[in-house]
Scaffold this active site. Structure first.
Site, PDB file in Angstrom:
ATOM      1  N   CYS A 228       0.825  -1.296   0.071  1.00  0.00           N
ATOM      2  CA  CYS A 228      -0.044  -0.145   0.081  1.00  0.00           C
ATOM      3  C   CYS A 228       0.775   1.363  -0.075  1.00  0.00           C
ATOM      4  O   CYS A 228       0.647   2.288  -0.596  1.00  0.00           O
ATOM      5  CB  CYS A 228      -0.864   0.275   1.089  1.00  0.00           C
ATOM      6  SG  CYS A 228      -0.298  -0.264   2.706  1.00  0.00           S
TER       7      CYS A 228
ATOM      8  N   ARG B 289      10.350  -9.238   4.557  1.00  0.00           N
ATOM      9  CA  ARG B 289      10.222  -8.872   5.841  1.00  0.00           C
ATOM     10  C   ARG B 289      11.525  -9.850   6.544  1.00  0.00           C
ATOM     11  O   ARG B 289      11.610 -10.908   6.494  1.00  0.00           O
ATOM     12  CB  ARG B 289       8.919  -9.186   6.568  1.00  0.00           C
ATOM     13  CG  ARG B 289       8.105  -8.136   5.969  1.00  0.00           C
ATOM     14  CD  ARG B 289       6.671  -8.455   6.533  1.00  0.00           C
ATOM     15  NE  ARG B 289       5.706  -7.552   5.958  1.00  0.00           N
ATOM     16  CZ  ARG B 289       4.431  -7.663   6.533  1.00  0.00           C
ATOM     17  NH1 ARG B 289       4.050  -8.195   7.729  1.00  0.00           N
ATOM     18  NH2 ARG B 289       3.452  -6.908   5.890  1.00  0.00           N
TER      19      ARG B 289
ATOM     20  N   GLU C 200      12.151 -11.658   9.225  1.00  0.00           N
ATOM     21  CA  GLU C 200      11.454 -12.390  10.415  1.00  0.00           C
ATOM     22  C   GLU C 200      12.182 -12.876  11.556  1.00  0.00           C
ATOM     23  O   GLU C 200      11.877 -13.253  12.665  1.00  0.00           O
ATOM     24  CB  GLU C 200      10.532 -13.330   9.884  1.00  0.00           C
ATOM     25  CG  GLU C 200       9.194 -12.586   8.985  1.00  0.00           C
ATOM     26  CD  GLU C 200       8.026 -11.973   9.800  1.00  0.00           C
ATOM     27  OE1 GLU C 200       8.241 -11.911  11.398  1.00  0.00           O
ATOM     28  OE2 GLU C 200       7.123 -11.545   9.205  1.00  0.00           O
TER      29      GLU C 200
ATOM     30  N   ARG D 124       5.277 -18.235   7.765  1.00  0.00           N
ATOM     31  CA  ARG D 124       5.933 -17.137   8.343  1.00  0.00           C
ATOM     32  C   ARG D 124       7.441 -17.153   7.721  1.00  0.00           C
ATOM     33  O   ARG D 124       8.512 -17.829   8.248  1.00  0.00           O
ATOM     34  CB  ARG D 124       6.254 -17.010  10.020  1.00  0.00           C
ATOM     35  CG  ARG D 124       6.867 -15.604  10.160  1.00  0.00           C
ATOM     36  CD  ARG D 124       6.885 -15.336  11.867  1.00  0.00           C
ATOM     37  NE  ARG D 124       5.393 -15.380  12.160  1.00  0.00           N
ATOM     38  CZ  ARG D 124       4.659 -14.210  11.965  1.00  0.00           C
ATOM     39  NH1 ARG D 124       5.259 -13.213  11.561  1.00  0.00           N
ATOM     40  NH2 ARG D 124       3.724 -14.309  12.526  1.00  0.00           N
TER      41      ARG D 124
ATOM     42  N   GLU E 283      -2.626  -7.229  -2.639  1.00  0.00           N
ATOM     43  CA  GLU E 283      -3.062  -6.086  -1.626  1.00  0.00           C
ATOM     44  C   GLU E 283      -4.060  -5.036  -2.382  1.00  0.00           C
ATOM     45  O   GLU E 283      -3.627  -4.297  -3.450  1.00  0.00           O
ATOM     46  CB  GLU E 283      -1.978  -5.266  -0.935  1.00  0.00           C
ATOM     47  CG  GLU E 283      -2.548  -4.196  -0.160  1.00  0.00           C
ATOM     48  CD  GLU E 283      -1.390  -3.718   0.869  1.00  0.00           C
ATOM     49  OE1 GLU E 283      -0.275  -4.104   1.068  1.00  0.00           O
ATOM     50  OE2 GLU E 283      -2.051  -2.676   1.521  1.00  0.00           O
TER      51      GLU E 283
ATOM     52  N   ASP F 117      -8.852  -9.052  11.538  1.00  0.00           N
ATOM     53  CA  ASP F 117      -7.825 -10.335  11.035  1.00  0.00           C
ATOM     54  C   ASP F 117      -8.645 -11.418  10.811  1.00  0.00           C
ATOM     55  O   ASP F 117      -9.642 -11.548  11.310  1.00  0.00           O
ATOM     56  CB  ASP F 117      -6.847 -10.781  12.182  1.00  0.00           C
ATOM     57  CG  ASP F 117      -5.666  -9.895  12.293  1.00  0.00           C
ATOM     58  OD1 ASP F 117      -5.478  -8.813  11.481  1.00  0.00           O
ATOM     59  OD2 ASP F 117      -4.954 -10.113  12.999  1.00  0.00           O
TER      60      ASP F 117
ATOM     61  N   GLU G  69      -3.507 -15.869  11.423  1.00  0.00           N
ATOM     62  CA  GLU G  69      -3.578 -14.678  10.531  1.00  0.00           C
ATOM     63  C   GLU G  69      -3.380 -14.953   9.158  1.00  0.00           C
ATOM     64  O   GLU G  69      -2.205 -15.077   8.810  1.00  0.00           O
ATOM     65  CB  GLU G  69      -3.260 -13.439  11.208  1.00  0.00           C
ATOM     66  CG  GLU G  69      -3.628 -12.370  10.199  1.00  0.00           C
ATOM     67  CD  GLU G  69      -2.608 -10.917  10.615  1.00  0.00           C
ATOM     68  OE1 GLU G  69      -2.102 -10.760  11.540  1.00  0.00           O
ATOM     69  OE2 GLU G  69      -2.642 -10.421   9.583  1.00  0.00           O
TER      70      GLU G  69
ATOM     71  N   ASN H  91      -5.901  -9.937   6.409  1.00  0.00           N
ATOM     72  CA  ASN H  91      -6.458  -8.809   7.326  1.00  0.00           C
ATOM     73  C   ASN H  91      -7.321  -7.827   6.267  1.00  0.00           C
ATOM     74  O   ASN H  91      -7.125  -7.812   5.156  1.00  0.00           O
ATOM     75  CB  ASN H  91      -5.554  -8.126   8.072  1.00  0.00           C
ATOM     76  CG  ASN H  91      -4.472  -7.404   7.529  1.00  0.00           C
ATOM     77  OD1 ASN H  91      -4.452  -7.362   6.180  1.00  0.00           O
ATOM     78  ND2 ASN H  91      -3.437  -7.019   8.006  1.00  0.00           N
TER      79      ASN H  91
ATOM     80  N   CYS I 112      -6.986  -0.952   3.277  1.00  0.00           N
ATOM     81  CA  CYS I 112      -6.280  -2.027   2.485  1.00  0.00           C
ATOM     82  C   CYS I 112      -6.553  -3.287   3.324  1.00  0.00           C
ATOM     83  O   CYS I 112      -7.125  -3.457   4.236  1.00  0.00           O
ATOM     84  CB  CYS I 112      -4.716  -1.881   2.228  1.00  0.00           C
ATOM     85  SG  CYS I 112      -3.867  -1.735   4.007  1.00  0.00           S
TER      86      CYS I 112
ATOM     87  N   ARG J  44      -0.266 -17.743   3.404  1.00  0.00           N
ATOM     88  CA  ARG J  44      -0.963 -18.017   4.701  1.00  0.00           C
ATOM     89  C   ARG J  44      -2.456 -18.883   4.092  1.00  0.00           C
ATOM     90  O   ARG J  44      -2.859 -19.523   4.794  1.00  0.00           O
ATOM     91  CB  ARG J  44      -1.342 -16.795   5.171  1.00  0.00           C
ATOM     92  CG  ARG J  44      -0.055 -16.055   5.816  1.00  0.00           C
ATOM     93  CD  ARG J  44       0.226 -16.516   7.188  1.00  0.00           C
ATOM     94  NE  ARG J  44       1.303 -15.833   7.644  1.00  0.00           N
ATOM     95  CZ  ARG J  44       1.376 -14.869   8.483  1.00  0.00           C
ATOM     96  NH1 ARG J  44       0.434 -14.191   9.069  1.00  0.00           N
ATOM     97  NH2 ARG J  44       2.679 -14.306   9.045  1.00  0.00           N
TER      98      ARG J  44
HETATM   99  P1  ATP Z   1       1.854 -11.443  11.770  1.00  0.00           P
HETATM  100  O1  ATP Z   1       1.208 -10.638  12.904  1.00  0.00           O
HETATM  101  O2  ATP Z   1       1.521 -12.702  11.402  1.00  0.00           O
HETATM  102  O3  ATP Z   1       3.472 -11.158  11.606  1.00  0.00           O
HETATM  103  P2  ATP Z   1       1.310  -8.944  10.546  1.00  0.00           P
HETATM  104  O4  ATP Z   1       0.282  -8.321  11.357  1.00  0.00           O
HETATM  105  O5  ATP Z   1       2.794  -8.415  10.219  1.00  0.00           O
HETATM  106  O6  ATP Z   1       1.454 -10.509  10.625  1.00  0.00           O
HETATM  107  P3  ATP Z   1       0.569  -7.573   8.268  1.00  0.00           P
HETATM  108  O7  ATP Z   1       1.472  -6.683   8.038  1.00  0.00           O
HETATM  109  O8  ATP Z   1      -0.966  -7.180   8.904  1.00  0.00           O
HETATM  110  O9  ATP Z   1       0.936  -8.811   9.030  1.00  0.00           O
HETATM  111  O10 ATP Z   1       0.255  -8.176   6.794  1.00  0.00           O
HETATM  112  C1  ATP Z   1      -1.014  -8.561   6.324  1.00  0.00           C
HETATM  113  C2  ATP Z   1      -1.023  -9.792   5.631  1.00  0.00           C
HETATM  114  O11 ATP Z   1       0.453 -10.544   5.049  1.00  0.00           O
HETATM  115  C3  ATP Z   1      -0.919 -10.967   6.903  1.00  0.00           C
HETATM  116  O12 ATP Z   1      -2.201 -11.538   7.034  1.00  0.00           O
HETATM  117  C4  ATP Z   1      -0.651 -12.362   6.201  1.00  0.00           C
HETATM  118  O13 ATP Z   1      -1.310 -12.804   5.178  1.00  0.00           O
HETATM  119  C5  ATP Z   1       0.789 -11.604   5.294  1.00  0.00           C
HETATM  120  N1  ATP Z   1       1.962 -12.152   6.045  1.00  0.00           N
HETATM  121  C6  ATP Z   1       2.384 -11.007   6.961  1.00  0.00           C
HETATM  122  N2  ATP Z   1       3.814 -11.582   7.455  1.00  0.00           N
HETATM  123  C7  ATP Z   1       3.955 -12.611   6.654  1.00  0.00           C
HETATM  124  C8  ATP Z   1       5.221 -13.562   6.599  1.00  0.00           C
HETATM  125  N3  ATP Z   1       6.130 -13.265   7.422  1.00  0.00           N
HETATM  126  N4  ATP Z   1       5.058 -14.565   5.893  1.00  0.00           N
HETATM  127  C9  ATP Z   1       3.797 -14.892   5.089  1.00  0.00           C
HETATM  128  N5  ATP Z   1       2.887 -14.004   5.210  1.00  0.00           N
HETATM  129  C10 ATP Z   1       2.855 -13.025   5.711  1.00  0.00           C
HETATM  130 ZN    ZN Z   2      -1.631  -2.134   3.523  1.00  0.00          ZN
HETATM  131 MG    MG Z   3       4.474  -9.335  11.233  1.00  0.00          MG
END
Ligand code: ATP
Ligand code: ZN
Ligand code: MG
Length: 504
Positions: A302, A332, A334, A343, A351, A416, A434, A437, A463, A470
């Site tokens: 976004c 990311r 992680e 993850r 998006e 979520d 999750e 969202n 968004c 996931r």
């Molecule tokens: P989480 O709490 O699981 O780390 P987030 O709050 O960081 O998620 P958002 O930034 O809100 O996630 O991203 C929206 C979507 O992106 C999530 O619902 C998920 O589908 C996907 N997503 C986020 N982080 C990851 C990841 N590390 N691996 C795979 N999918 C991801």
């Molecule tokens: Zn966004």
């Molecule tokens: Mg996260």
């Protein structure tokens, strides 16, 4: 304040000008009924050669540094006009800001640019020394106060857990198995650990499942609602993330991008020599050939979509603007949180972003949720639930709790979508995944990027992050890897599941 010449002879004029300033510019903007004492005033002053020393005190209504900027303008103009003296420089030798904190801090609080931070109960005394005018002019002192308050608030959220409130639950449903699909897929050669951290190489069967998920999202959710596809670049410059808050919220999760200092092959000759001879990358030489990072790899799509409308005035007929991107992969860092395909450090996400009036977005959210329900119930047959959670724009701006709008029918906020993963344990005790969202963020980003409508409509945005890994992880954890046990509507969209490539 330093002047262009010795001003010891101007004491009388200064006396008059400073009294005048105390009664006028330094009081400007005081709300009615507020005592002038609560404005800003010069309480003492003296002159030494070219320098005018001032002691200034203010109440809460005109901040002292704001007062100093006004006074500089006032004295600069008047002394210039009346005595042909130029005001060269303004420095705050010492600036003490006293304010109350939202709570007593739970531990020590520090902040850069401060000479000292003294806290007693809920009173904070922030002391700055040798502050240049540019620093106050850019609003940095105000942001130091804001940041201190934010840090104390964040201490309060620690360990409190996140806000979570159930909206709806679809289940229970029959689980085909209780294994971790990633491990099982690795054993069957459906995927392979990627060559760098937290990444996977998807072989044909899994690639086909992921692409089916993508088609379902696009064809069953986005296109029927009128979303149009855009294609955005992967690199996000820092100024975009400063506007969205990511630069403060998640700098520790970003993959940073550096440009070569030069493309001139001659400059790279020594580096190439080393690689040719040692078959290794000489890190020290490489470091010298790169610029410091000035961008990062996409974290969520976004920000760049908002950037694409920055400063633009959009025809009223376009609202709500409905677009989606599925080109930029999210990256990311992680670290310890990585697990399976759910993850990862690089994931595939669609998006959708929507910009429109609050009413338009509220209606759109209902229609989006309805389409999502259709997918998760009728096509994927998942056991899932939906909950209000801490809005992502607070979380990714470094906040973890609070600030949800319950009284407001959740006009703004993040929901979520979570799926039960049987391999993690019981429904009650295990953490659900999750898998996507959906947010309405209010005018935060339309304001940050100055996006306007032709006739000045109130514009909000939001968004939804559709994580294909996931969706897939949730589906396979519940339905297993045997297509014979997958729901018919999904199989219809998948077609034949390709075989994987046999290796010995
Ligand atoms: P989480 O709490 O699981 O780390 P987030 O709050 O960081 O998620 P958002 O930034 O809100 O996630 O991203 C929206 C979507 O992106 C999530 O619902 C998920 O589908 C996907 N997503 C986020 N982080 C990851 C990841 N590390 N691996 C795979 N999918 C991801
Ligand atoms: Zn966004
Ligand atoms: Mg996260």
């Amino acid at each position: 304040m330093t002047f262009s010449r010795d001003i010891s002879d101007l004491s009388e004029s200064l006396e008059t000008l400073i009294s005048e300033a105390n009664e006028t510019v330094l009081r400007k903007g005081l709300p009615p009924g507020v005592s002038p004492e609560d404005g800003c005033r010069v309480v003492s002053w003296s002159v030494e050669g070219t320098v005018l020393f001032l002691e200034v005190v203010s109440g809460p209504h005109v901040r002292a540094h704001e007062g100093m900027l006004r006074l500089r303008k006032f004295l600069g103009q008047r002394l210039g006009r009346e005595h042909r003296v130029g005001l060269r420089k303004l420095v705050l030798d010492e600036y003490v800001v006293e304010f109350s904190l939202p709570a007593e801090p739970g531990g020590p609080v520090s902040i850069p640019f401060a000479h000292a931070v003294e806290i007693e109960g809920r009173t904070c005394r922030l002391v700055l020394r040798d502050v240049e005018d540019g620093f106050i002019q850019r609003g940095s002192v105000d942001r130091m106060v804001k940041r201190l308050i934010h840090k104390v608030e964040a201490q309060g959220y620690e360990g409190k857990g996140e806000y979570w409130s159930l909206i709806e639950y679809h289940g229970p449903k029959n689980m085909v198995w209780d294994r971790d699909p990633t491990e099982e897929m690795a054993a069957r050669g459906w995927l392979k650990q990627g060559p760098t951290k937290g990444k996977w190489f998807y072989r044909p069967p899994l690639a086909a499942v992921m692409r089916t998920m993508e088609r379902i999202a696009v064809e069953e959710v986005l296109l029927p609602l009128g979303f149009r596809e855009v294609m955005e670049p992967h690199h996000v410059p820092f100024d975009v993330w400063i506007r969205t808050g990511h630069m403060e919220g998640v700098p520790n999760e970003i993959y940073y991008i550096s440009e070569p200092r030069t493309r001139d092959p001659a400059a790279w000759e020594e580096f190439i020599d080393h690689v040719a001879i040692t078959r290794e990358v000489p890190q020290d030489i490489l470091g010298g050939l790169l610029s410091p990072p000035n961008a990062g790899s996409c974290y969520a799509q976004c920000p760049i979509i908002y950037w694409s409308f920055q400063g633009e005035t959009v025809a009223d007929t376009e609202f709500p603007i409905l677009v989606f991107d599925r080109t930029a992969n999210s990256n990311r860092y992680e670290s310890g949180g990585r697990h399976g395909i759910e993850r990862v450090d690089e994931f595939h996400r669609i998006e959708p972003v929507y910009i429109g009036t609050p009413e338009q977005l509220k209606e759109l959210r209902e229609r989006l949720v309805e389409r999502y329900r259709h997918v998760f119930n009728d096509i994927l047959d998942l056991e899932w639930r939906m909950a209000w959670v801490t809005p992502f724009y607070l979380q990714q701006a470094g906040q973890t709790g609070g600030d949800t709008e319950e009284g407001d029918e959740h006009l703004k906020g993040t929901m979520d979508f979570e799926a039960y993963l049987p391999y993690r344990g019981t429904r009650e005790e295990s953490e659900w995944l999750e898998f996507q969202n959906l947010s309405i963020v209010g005018d935060k980003y339309t304001r940050a990027f100055n996006i306007k409508s032709q006739s000045g409509l109130e514009l909000w945005s939001g968004c939804s992050g559709i994580g294909l890994e996931r969706w897939t992880a949730a589906f396979l954890a519940q339905k297993g890897l045997d297509p014979g046990k997958w729901p018919e509507p999904f199989l219809k969209r998948l077609g034949d599941l390709p075989e994987t490539i046999k290796t010995l």
